[in-house]
Enzyme design. Structure first.
Site, PDB file in Angstrom:
ATOM      1  N   ASN A 233      -1.675   5.381   3.260  1.00 17.89           N
ATOM      2  CA  ASN A 233      -1.290   6.031   1.962  1.00 17.89           C
ATOM      3  C   ASN A 233      -2.622   7.096   2.058  1.00 17.89           C
ATOM      4  O   ASN A 233      -3.697   6.637   2.419  1.00 17.89           O
ATOM      5  CB  ASN A 233      -1.566   5.000   0.884  1.00 17.89           C
TER       6      ASN A 233
ATOM      7  N   GLY B 200      -2.554  -3.092  -2.284  1.00 17.78           N
ATOM      8  CA  GLY B 200      -1.368  -3.855  -1.805  1.00 17.78           C
ATOM      9  C   GLY B 200      -1.401  -4.204  -0.556  1.00 17.78           C
ATOM     10  O   GLY B 200      -2.109  -4.182   0.380  1.00 17.78           O
TER      11      GLY B 200
ATOM     12  N   SER C  38       0.778  -1.417  -0.167  1.00 13.28           N
ATOM     13  CA  SER C  38      -0.063  -0.117  -0.147  1.00 13.28           C
ATOM     14  C   SER C  38       1.089   1.337  -0.079  1.00 13.28           C
ATOM     15  O   SER C  38       1.844   1.327   0.766  1.00 13.28           O
ATOM     16  CB  SER C  38      -0.855  -0.024   1.389  1.00 13.28           C
ATOM     17  N   GLY C  39       0.688   2.025  -0.943  1.00 12.06           N
ATOM     18  CA  GLY C  39       1.404   3.368  -1.018  1.00 12.06           C
ATOM     19  C   GLY C  39       2.489   3.116  -1.781  1.00 12.06           C
ATOM     20  O   GLY C  39       3.369   4.392  -1.936  1.00 12.06           O
TER      21      GLY C  39
ATOM     22  N   THR D 173      -1.533   2.619  -7.923  1.00 17.23           N
ATOM     23  CA  THR D 173      -2.726   3.381  -8.654  1.00 17.23           C
ATOM     24  C   THR D 173      -2.144   4.611  -9.657  1.00 17.23           C
ATOM     25  O   THR D 173      -2.682   4.554 -10.708  1.00 17.23           O
ATOM     26  CB  THR D 173      -3.461   4.035  -7.709  1.00 17.23           C
TER      27      THR D 173
ATOM     28  N   SER E  78      -5.561   5.879  -0.491  1.00 19.18           N
ATOM     29  CA  SER E  78      -5.243   4.223  -0.760  1.00 19.18           C
ATOM     30  C   SER E  78      -6.607   3.654  -1.438  1.00 19.18           C
ATOM     31  O   SER E  78      -7.659   4.017  -1.113  1.00 19.18           O
ATOM     32  CB  SER E  78      -5.093   3.722   0.752  1.00 19.18           C
ATOM     33  N   SER E  79      -6.157   2.842  -2.435  1.00 17.38           N
ATOM     34  CA  SER E  79      -7.459   2.143  -3.103  1.00 17.38           C
ATOM     35  C   SER E  79      -7.877   1.141  -2.036  1.00 17.38           C
ATOM     36  O   SER E  79      -7.141   0.134  -1.619  1.00 17.38           O
ATOM     37  CB  SER E  79      -6.856   1.174  -4.374  1.00 17.38           C
TER      38      SER E  79
ATOM     39  N   GLU F 281      -1.032  -4.895   3.163  1.00 15.69           N
ATOM     40  CA  GLU F 281      -0.685  -3.931   3.981  1.00 15.69           C
ATOM     41  C   GLU F 281      -0.839  -4.682   5.426  1.00 15.69           C
ATOM     42  O   GLU F 281      -1.454  -5.632   6.097  1.00 15.69           O
ATOM     43  CB  GLU F 281      -1.873  -3.061   3.976  1.00 15.69           C
TER      44      GLU F 281
END
Ligand SMILES: Nc1ncnc2c1ncn2[C@@H]1O[C@H](COP(=O)(O)OP(=O)(O)OP(=O)(O)O)[C@@H](O)[C@H]1O
Ligand SMILES: [Mg+2]
Length: 1008
Positions: free
Chosen positions: A156, A384, A104-105, A109, A159-160, A386
């Site tokens: 993030n 991602g 993540s981050g 994306t 974050s998605s 995490e």
């Protein structure tokens, strides 16, 4: 091979490392990051490090530099891999996919957006409107999906919170014709609860911060997110207002109607209002605190308020006997139901938005017979891996998903590699790598896997709690090397009894809190809510809840659990990816502080390790670091060998490549495949590259020399040809002119006018002088012919006329050219019948006395005398003297005799009058007006007098006599005084006569 940058930026491909050690790998990664080189290749895989700053590497020039180029021709970039995927799709009609992974981050994306932008930029060069609109919707969909599916987490800011796999369809031209978005497990628990420092989905804040006052008022909302339970956490604002505008415009561009957009925001408002709803128990039943909220919710959802409060406070239960009863909620149940409802509303809204976008971008009217194979590029951007302080069911699912993708990476990269060695007939050496299949199994294996255990617990009737479920896992998974819990490792105080379990993921150990696992897995929502929504008068809302039409007796079948649904969707995703040609972007997060300068060695090394990048490099190199089709290898390195430059004469490219390899002594470092050459160590290729780099400038110079020479020769040949053609043409023009002159003038000798009427052909420029001379020659010849035929007796007259013509040079209107010039008019019987005989006698006497030999002119005239009076006189001009005669009856009296050579000039007017001034050197000029006799009563005599005198002066006296033809008054001297004479017409005047005027004289001539 991207060796276009100097080594000061590090090695652009990790396979070029001298030794594949973690130290070297990290050193190179760090060096490149510090030098602003965020991308590095491992063969065809792009390793990307999040720069956490704006980079100037995504502009149009960069896109142009990568468009249609080979991977090794440019420095590593997302565009290189996008182009490779696009080319494979276009050239070989292969379905391809770009898998973007990383925690993540790490920048997945962002990367996916750049990839989409690149594909959009390089397609549809003809700007076809329908393709442009597909591209536009594909690009705009990101903005909408990010608003509704992304949130600020502690890892993030954007974050998605859902997985996204987007297929882009292409026609045979390589232009996008449509697409499809698959979304995976939205983290809906975020709607009702966020961890400290995190936010709900962006959409809520965008509505509250960016929505107009009227909008918020009509939704019964306040603009401060802190007012709402669901958005209280992390209510601090950032750029929500501008994002709201962007989302609204994106929704419009995609094609959402006003009504649909309004419904979307009504649902968000409903969720926010639900969140603030409180329940209280009056001892017996549970009630909603404040009914206003119920009314607002019913208004926003277009339902009836009664049903709203009923579904919040009761649930319908089917009894064993098929009866249906209403059971009141406890306060806790009511809160649970409310939250579940809010989560479900959001999840269905999100799903509906995705499906609505899909209906817009789906490929329409596709006919494979007409349009050729429909190929696809898939772009996967999923949440991602995490680890949070508190990891729940969602993290479990997300991390499982990442395990599956890692598995796919291992599978595909190895399979591809192995496949290639097999295809090319090369012996392949196995590389050890960590296979995370064991962790995947831990989660998904039937019966023994964690998901199975969870499902089983959900199915079990009775009071099964999360802790019971944990016990069950501890029992079943006690032996698993990747599973542990406090019960299994009692000394590990980082976990709590009956709460935590830990999975040793490929990317690190994650401790999950089992609390809420079962509820989240069951994902229960009372049917009453579904029915409530299905019965909404808002068609958009109704469409989102198709299952609401079932009655409670029909829904006894247990739905699949959330974990199983998720697992199934991920398995389907992996299958979908596995059948495509994969391209990988491996994203690395350089630090936790979102800093553009910090490279946290330990964190990065950890990611490099778990992403298997070292293994990736080793696999790529163990066999062979490089492979290239023979033709391409030859093309690139043929200049390094005399036998292959510029063209080889061997039977095949392979033999030529062998020659190059042998000449460099690399034969032990390569293997020959069926179509490709495999080079084991990068050093060999380096040597070749260096040699090539050294030769290129020489070759460039050589080519420039040859080409410049060729150009100059070509130019020279062309110029010569031009001159030759010009020369021939000129000669032809000259000859043609001669021929034409000859043809036209051939018979002039026999022509009546001796060719005077013949037109001269226009000469070419080169002959203009010659032409003038010939024309003159002809004129002279022509004149000669004319003159030759004139009898000698006529010659004086002709000469006089020629002299007059030349002297008057067209200035005088009438000068009597057309009549015969008789000269001696006073002696002419026909002109002066009465006086001619007496004049003849006088003139004879004068001839004897003064010994003149010829009369130049004689005639009557009106002359001004020295008393300024005009009188009739006779004028006799001979070759010696000019005589003024007084005509007396029967006799002529000589009044004055002036020597001819005392005259210096003549003045006449340009008109038709007969005035002549004879200028003398003694400034005592003679002013007279010739009179015409019977011979030519109306004709001019001035021309004749001028011709005779000018001719005589030129021919005999050999001196020019000046002639002036005056347009207005004539100037003269009389006894030294300047006078001027003007001519005027006077009606009633019978004959021309002088009258004295103020400054001289006026000659009055008869007028009408
Ligand atoms: N190429 C880039 N250039 C500039 N900034 C970037 C780039 N890639 C990532 N970032 C920064 O990093 C942030 C996080 O990136 P991104 O949202 O793409 O991460 P992610 O991998 O999708 O994470 P998650 O798994 O949480 O969705 C971005 O908001 C942006 O600020
Ligand atoms: Mg993301």
């Amino acid at each position: 091979m991207a060796e276009l940058e100097g080594l000061e930026f590090g090695k652009s491909d990790f396979v070029l490392l001298d030794e594949v050690t973690m130290e070297q790998f990290m050193e190179n990664l760090k060096l490149r990051f510090e030098k602003g080189r965020i991308y590095t290749f491992i063969g065809e895989v792009v390793v990307s490090v999040n720069p956490y700053r704006e980079m100037d590497i995504y502009g149009k020039e960069t896109i142009d530099a990568y468009r249609g180029r080979e991977l090794y021709e440019n420095p590593p970039h997302l565009y290189a891999v996008s182009d490779a995927a696009y080319k494979a799709m276009k050239r070989r009609a292969k379905d391809t996919c770009i898998v973007i992974s990383g925690e993540s981050g790490a920048g997945k994306t962002e990367a996916s957006k750049y990839i989409m932008q690149y594909i959009a930029a390089i397609t549809n060069p003809t700007q076809r409107a329908e393709v442009e609109s597909v591209k536009n919707v594909l690009l705009k969909s990101n903005c909408v999906l990010e608003a509704f599916g992304n949130a600020k987490t502690n890892r993030n800011d954007n974050s998605s919170r859902f997985g996204k796999y987007m297929d882009i369809n292409f026609n045979f031209n390589g232009d996008p014709t449509g697409g499809h978005i698959n979304n995976y497990l939205l983290e809906k628990s975020r709607v009702v609860h966020q961890q400290d420092g995190e936010r709900n989905f962006h959409s809520f804040y965008q509505l509250l911060r960016g929505g107009s006052n009227e909008m918020l008022e009509s939704f019964h909302l306040q603009s401060d997110p802190a007012v709402y339970t669901y958005t209280r956490e992390g209510a601090t604002t950032n750029n929500d207002r501008t994002s709201h505008k962007a989302v609204m415009s994106a929704l419009n561009v995609i094609g959402f109607s006003e009504e649909e957009i309004n419904s979307i925001y009504q649902i968000l408002a409903t969720i926010l209002l639900l969140g603030n709803m409180q329940f209280e128990c009056d001892g017996e039943s549970v009630q909603i605190v404040g009914l206003e909220a119920v009314n607002h919710i019913s208004e926003l959802t277009a339902t009836d308020p009664e049903s709203v409060s009923k579904s919040l406070l009761y649930r319908t239960v089917a009894t064993g006997g098929g009866e249906v009863i209403e059971k009141g909620h406890s306060e806790q149940d009511a809160c649970f139901g409310r939250d579940a409802f809010a989560k479900a509303l959001y999840e269905r809204l999100f799903g509906w938005i995705v499906s609505r976008i899909n209906t817009v971008i789906e490929v329409k009217d596709y006919n494979p017979m007409l349009h050729g194979k429909n190929t696809v590029i898939g772009v996967l951007d999923i949440y991602g891996f995490e680890i949070f302080d508190n990891n729940s069911f969602e993290q479990f699912c997300i991390n499982y998903c990442n395990e599956k993708l890692q598995q796919l990476f291992i599978e595909l990269i190895l399979r591809q590699e192995q496949g290639e060695y097999q295809r090319e007939g090369i012996t392949w050496q196995h590389i050890d790598y960590f296979n995370n299949q064991i962790i995947v199994d831990l989660v998904e294996q039937p019966h023994k896997g964690i998901i199975s255990i969870l499902d089983e617990a959900c199915l079990t009737v009775g009071n099964v709690t999360d802790t019971v479920c944990l016990d069950s896992m501890d029992t079943k998974l006690a032996q698993h090397p990747h599973y542990t819990s406090r019960k299994l490792s009692p000394t590990d105080k980082t976990m709590d009894f009956q709460k935590h379990f830990r999975i040793r993921h490929y990317a690190g150990d994650v401790t999950y809190s089992v609390e809420g696992f079962l509820d989240k897995n069951k994902d229960m929502l009372f049917q009453d809510f579904k029915r409530l929504m299905y019965n909404s008068a808002n068609p958009v809302l109704k469409e989102m809840w198709p299952d609401g039409h079932l009655s409670i007796t029909e829904v006894t079948k247990r739905p699949l659990t959330a974990a199983t649904l998720f697992k199934n969707s991920i398995v389907a995703l992996v299958d979908k990816l596995a059948c495509k040609e994969p391209y990988y972007v491996r994203c690395i997060k350089p630090n936790e502080m979102k800093s553009p300068v910090l490279f946290d060695d330990a964190r990065c090394q950890h990611q490099v390790a778990y992403l298997g990048l070292m293994e990736n490099v080793m696999v790529r190199r163990a066999g062979f670091a490089y492979r290239q089709p023979y033709s391409r290898f030859l093309q690139r390195y043929k200049m390094t060998c005399e036998y292959t430059w510029p063209q080889h004469l061997m039977a095949s490219d392979r033999e030529a490549v062998e020659t190059i390899v042998t000449q460099h002594g690399f034969q032990d470092d390569v293997a020959y495949g069926h179509t490709k050459l495999f080079v084991r160590t990068p050093r060999s290729l380096f040597t070749l590259e260096q040699e090539r780099a050294a030769l290129i400038p020489i070759l460039v110079l050589f080519l420039q020399k040859v080409w410049r020479g060729a150009l100059a020769r070509m130019r020279c040949r062309r110029m010569r040809a031009i001159y030759a053609i010009m020369g021939c043409y000129k000669r032809y023009k000259v000859k043609a002119h001669f021929w034409e002159v000859e043809r036209r003038f051939a018979n002039v000798r026999t022509m009546a006018d001796y060719g005077k009427s013949v037109d001269w052909p226009t000469p070419p420029a080169a002959l203009s002088q010659f032409h003038n001379i010939t024309v003159m020659l002809h004129h002279r010849w022509w004149a000669r012919q004319i003159v030759k035929n004139i009898p000698p007796s006529d010659m004086p007259e002709v000469r006089s006329k020629v002299a007059a013509l030349t002297a008057l040079s067209g200035e005088r209107k009438d000068w009597g050219v057309s009549r015969p010039w008789e000269r001696d008019y006073l002696a002419n019987v026909r002109d002066c019948p009465q006086t001619s005989s007496s004049f003849t006698r006088v003139s004879k006497e004068l001839r004897n006395k003064d010994e003149y030999s010829q009369v130049l002119f004689s005639g009557f005239c009106r002359k001004v005398n020295r008393f300024n009076k005009s009188t009739d006189r006779g004028l006799l001009v001979t070759d010696k003297y000019v005589y003024k005669l007084e005509p007396k009856k029967q006799n002529f009296l000589v009044l004055k005799r002036l020597p001819l050579d005392g005259f210096t000039g003549l003045s006449v007017t340009s008109g038709v009058d007969q005035m002549v001034v004879l200028h003398t050197s003694s400034q005592d000029d003679v002013l007279l007006c010739l009179q015409r006799g019977a011979l030519c009563p109306n004709q001019d005599r001035v021309g004749e007098l001028v011709g005779a005198m000018v001719d005589h002066f030129t021919r005999s006296i050999k001196r020019h006599i000046l002639l002036s033809v005056c347009r207005s008054g004539v100037q003269l001297h009389m006894r030294g005084k300047l006078k001027s004479v003007s001519v005027e017409t006077k009606p009633g005047q019978t004959s021309a006569d002088f009258k004295k005027s103020r400054d001289g004289f006026t000659l009055f001539v008869p007028g009408n």
